[in-house]
Design a protein around this motif. Structure first.
Motif, PDB file in Angstrom:
ATOM      1  N   LYS A  41       0.827  -1.211   0.000  1.00 32.75           N
ATOM      2  CA  LYS A  41       0.000   0.000   0.000  1.00 32.75           C
ATOM      3  C   LYS A  41       0.862   1.264   0.000  1.00 32.75           C
ATOM      4  O   LYS A  41       0.549   2.235  -0.695  1.00 32.75           O
ATOM      5  N   LYS A 100      -1.296   6.280  -6.461  1.00 29.28           N
ATOM      6  CA  LYS A 100      -2.458   5.392  -6.612  1.00 29.28           C
ATOM      7  C   LYS A 100      -3.244   5.389  -5.303  1.00 29.28           C
ATOM      8  O   LYS A 100      -2.685   5.537  -4.224  1.00 29.28           O
ATOM      9  N   THR A 101      -4.554   5.196  -5.391  1.00 27.00           N
ATOM     10  CA  THR A 101      -5.389   5.261  -4.192  1.00 27.00           C
ATOM     11  C   THR A 101      -6.019   3.923  -3.821  1.00 27.00           C
ATOM     12  O   THR A 101      -6.572   3.787  -2.735  1.00 27.00           O
ATOM     13  N   LYS A 102      -5.948   2.935  -4.700  1.00 29.16           N
ATOM     14  CA  LYS A 102      -6.555   1.640  -4.415  1.00 29.16           C
ATOM     15  C   LYS A 102      -5.569   0.526  -4.746  1.00 29.16           C
ATOM     16  O   LYS A 102      -4.766   0.639  -5.665  1.00 29.16           O
TER      17      LYS A 102
END
Length: 75
Positions: A37, A45-47
C-alpha cells in the motif's frame, strides 16, 4: 460496483516483509500488504487489489532470513 478488468492505469506492484536479523519478528501478511500500500501511495495510486501473498522464493538473495511477498494491482 462490479468490474471485469483492471483500469488501464493499473500497475503491478509487490510489497515485502523481511526478517533481516534473527531477532526481528517473523514476516506477516499484514505488514507485507502495508508495504504494498505504501508503494502504491508513493506512486499516486489510491486503491490496491491484493492478488497473492506468498513466501519469497530466495530470501537470502534480498538479505533476509525469511520474507513474505504481497503482489497486487494498484490503481
Amino acid at each position: 460496483e462490479i468490474v471485469d478488468s483492471a483500469p488501464p492505469s493499473a500497475i503491478e506492484l509487490s510489497g515485502i516483509d523481511c526478517r533481516n536479523k534473527l531477532w526481528d519478528p517473523v514476516p506477516t501478511a499484514p505488514r507485507a500488504i502495508n508495504t504494498l500500500k505504501a508503494q502504491a501511495i508513493n506512486l499516486g495510486k489510491t486503491k490496491v487489489f491484493v492478488r497473492s501473498i506468498e513466501p519469497h522464493p530466495a530470501p537470502i538473495s534480498i538479505n533476509c532470513w525469511s520474507a513474505l511477498v504481497a503482489r497486487g494491482l494498484a490503481y
